[in-house]
Design a protein around this motif. Structure first.
Motif, short mmCIF file in Angstrom:
data_model
loop_
_atom_site.label_atom_id
_atom_site.label_comp_id
_atom_site.label_asym_id
_atom_site.label_seq_id
_atom_site.Cartn_x
_atom_site.Cartn_y
_atom_site.Cartn_z
N LEU B 19 0.83 -1.21 0.00
CA LEU B 19 0.00 0.00 0.00
C LEU B 19 0.87 1.25 0.00
N LYS B 20 0.55 2.15 -0.90
CA LYS B 20 1.18 3.48 -0.91
C LYS B 20 0.05 4.48 -1.09
N TYR B 21 0.17 5.58 -0.37
CA TYR B 21 -0.89 6.59 -0.54
C TYR B 21 -0.27 7.97 -0.53
N SER B 22 -0.65 8.80 -1.50
CA SER B 22 -0.13 10.18 -1.46
C SER B 22 -1.30 11.16 -1.52
N TYR B 23 -1.32 12.09 -0.57
CA TYR B 23 -2.28 13.19 -0.60
C TYR B 23 -1.77 14.19 -1.61
N ALA B 28 4.51 10.42 -1.17
CA ALA B 28 3.71 9.22 -0.94
C ALA B 28 4.10 8.55 0.37
N THR B 54 -4.52 7.11 7.85
CA THR B 54 -4.60 6.86 6.41
C THR B 54 -4.71 5.35 6.16
N LEU B 58 -7.77 3.35 4.52
CA LEU B 58 -7.58 2.53 3.31
C LEU B 58 -8.17 1.14 3.51
N ILE B 65 -8.06 3.11 -2.82
CA ILE B 65 -6.68 2.62 -2.88
C ILE B 65 -6.01 3.15 -4.15
N GLN B 66 -4.80 3.72 -3.95
CA GLN B 66 -4.05 4.22 -5.11
C GLN B 66 -3.07 3.18 -5.62
#
Lengths: 399, 220
Positions: B19-23, B28, B54, B58, B65-66
């Motif tokens: 999992l990676k998430y960037s606002y 990220a 976060t 998710l 999910i990105q």
């Protein structure tokens, strides 16, 4: 538990906002509904009294005045016309029927009209008590007049010259009430009918040259005509206006002219009413946008519980719809309550009757219009509620 | 669908990988892989700003999910539409937040009923009442949430999370703002109510007091 319940409780949560919105919606609706009712009743009242009368003739002057005085008896006569000339016109092949009217005298402000039995026949008004007049100085009085002055069969009264209540009284010739008409909602309700000869006798005694002519040169005030075919409308008015000393006026045209005059006032009031309704809708819009901020966390909560975006959308729209329905119902109650009070006075003054207990089709359309406006004003707040970033709202409130 | 069939996944109620998430406009966040057994307990710790919330959002479908994937009850959250995510969350996940806040126009019991309704499509007042009884706040059922004490609010938020009979309860900092006694009480309630219902418990917290209560701990 359902969406409707949550919407309803949300409305109750802000009683002041809700009250303000409802007041605006209700006032707007009430004003529009009153306008709809009054203009429709006025229209009906005026058209009901035309009764197939195609043309009125009287002395030269204002055609509107002739119509208002000869048909509705709410204006002064334009003058007199010679009976012989009127009878010549009545014998015209295009004329089906004619009613001669002699008026100008009154009893306590109510007009006394000398005419023939055909006049109440045209209005299909029967006698409730007693009978129609047969001899001079017998009178059959309208239901409203009888009720207003407590006149009963056998009573006598004196006429007054002119139509003012304080006018000079002809105290040498008493009239005898021989009958009372049934109430009909027509102009007859407000008149006292008698034989034409009564009027001639009354004024012959007085000796005024204009009114006390010899038998050959008798005068009447006006004559109402029905044509054999509508073709008469094209030729007879021009004939009368150009070839005789009389004036012809067509009630349908004059009434339309009158409504054009009224129309300006009605249009102005209607605009005011629509502005108020729109303000009510804007109030829904603004208060929803405002409370959306306060409610954002709760909306995020129900989304976190699994509420779908369309459920949130529906919830906001339902709130607006409920306000719209309540505003409409309150407005209609207000309007019809007011009309109930108004109809007492207006009925007798203008000869119109308002049925405060029934809705006119325009009022039903108004319901749709109000609901539409309310939904429209809620669409933007609803879309915002749906587009809300649930995660961000939940996070911002936890820190 | 193929992955869902694999034997490894079926033993886990939750599995996340890569999992990676960037606002927007930010670097990220790389988030650790998670896994949790059915009726198991998992603690996710880390400093504030490390991406705990976060991560929780998710795996609960509150954030789309990105990169990477989350499998919950064998289903991948990645491919789900927004409304499928909402439905899935309502049906299978109970959420507890740090601040116990409610729908203020609804009575205490109706807040539980609302969670049932949005989660499962229908509400059951008797069931809601049983939940309030289990958490010892049945006497407040007809009152409004504004009249509840802090402890009662926490209990109600747990009742609400359990309302739709979820397989997983996820709690975001449920104890951080509480003193030792209350923190212990809330943890105990969460833990016992989840295990008695066979629900997994996933807690996200920087609260050090919780560390020794979980075997399965992931640090960010």
């Amino acid at each position: 538990m359902n969406i409707f319940k949550i919407s309803w409780l949300n409305i109750l949560r802000k009683p002041l906002n809700t009250a303000l919105t409802l007041i605006m919606l209700a006032l707007g609706v009430a004003l529009v509904a009153v306008l709809i009712q009054v203009s429709a009743s006025l229209d009906e009242g005026f058209r009901k009294n035309i009764r197939g009368i195609d043309m009125a003739v009287g002395a030269k002057g204002s055609p509107l005045q002739l119509i208002l005085s000869a048909i509705y008896h709410i204006d002064h006569p334009t003058g007199n016309i010679p009976l012989t000339e009127a009878r010549e016109l009545a014998a015209h092949p295009m004329v089906k029927e004619a009613v001669e009217l002699s008026y100008g005298d009154s009893y306590k402000g109510r007009r006394i009209v000398g005419t023939s039995h055909r006049y109440p026949e045209w209005y299909e008004v029967g006698v409730k008590q007693g009978r129609l007049w047969e001899k001079t100085f017998e009178a059959t009085v309208g239901a409203e007049v009888a009720q207003e002055f407590g006149l009963e069969v056998g009573d006598t009264f004196y006429s007054a010259h002119g139509s003012d209540a304080e006018a000079e009284v002809h105290d040498d010739h008493p009239f005898t009430v021989v009958g009372i008409f049934e109430p009909s909602g027509t102009v007859i309700d407000r008149l006292l009918l008698t034989a034409q000869e009564s009027m001639w006798d009354l004024h012959a005694d007085h000796g005024t040259p204009a009114e006390a002519d010899s038998l050959d040169e008798k005068q009447i005030t006006a004559m109402l005509l029905r044509f054999k075919s509508k073709m008469g409308i094209l030729t007879l008015p021009r004939y009368v206006n150009q070839q005789t000393s009389m004036q012809a006026a067509l009630p349908s045209i004059e009434v339309n002219r009158l409504f054009d005059l009224f129309g300006i006032g009605f249009t102005a009031l209607r605009i005011v009413a629509i502005v108020i309704v729109v303000l009510g809708a804007i109030s829904i819009f603004v208060s929803m946008l405002n409370t959306l901020k306060e409610r954002s966390y709760e909306i995020a909560l129900i989304r976190s519980m699994g509420a779908l975006r369309r459920q949130v959308f529906t919830m906001v729209i339902i709130e607006a719809l409920v306000l719209g329905v309540l505003g409409y119902v309150l407005g209609i109650i207000l309007a019809h309550g007011g009309l109930l009070l108004l109809s007492e006075g207006a009925g007798s003054r203008f000869g119109i009757s308002i049925d405060a207990f029934s809705l006119r089709p325009e009022e039903i359309w108004l319901f749709g219009l109000i609901l539409g406006l309310c939904v429209l004003s809620a669409v933007v707040p609803a879309i915002r509620a749906v587009r809300m970033d649930v995660s961000a709202v939940l996070t911002s409130h936890t820190q | 669908m193929e992955k869902k069939q694999s034997p490894v996944d079926e033993n886990k109620i939750l599995q996340s990988s890569g999992l990676k998430y960037s606002y927007p406009g930010q670097k990220a966040l790389e988030l650790p892989d998670l896994s949790c057994e059915p009726a198991g307990k998992l603690l996710i710790t880390g400093q504030s700003g490390s991406g705990k919330t976060t991560l929780l959002h998710l795996i609960s479908g509150l954030l789309r999910i990105q990169q990477g994937d989350v499998k919950l009850l064998g289903e991948s959250l990645k491919g789900m539409s927004q409304s499928a995510l909402d439905r899935f969350r309502g049906r299978h996940i109970g959420l507890v937040f740090q601040q116990a806040r409610f729908i203020s126009s609804l009575r205490v019991i109706d807040n539980v009923c609302a969670a049932q309704y949005f989660g499962t499509g229908k509400s059951d007042r008797q069931e809601a009442m049983r939940l309030l009884e289990a958490l010892g706040i049945q006497s407040k059922a007809q009152g409004y949430t504004q009249g509840l004490s802090g402890g009662e609010r926490q209990r109600l938020s747990i009742a609400r999370a359990l309302a739709s009979k979820p397989e997983v309860v996820m709690a975001d900092e449920p104890t951080s703002s509480l003193d030792d006694v209350h923190a212990e009480a809330v943890y105990h309630l969460l833990s016992t109510e989840c295990s008695s219902r066979g629900a997994s418990l996933i807690v996200v917290s920087h609260d050090q007091r919780l560390k020794d209560k979980f075997q399965n701990v992931v640090s960010l």
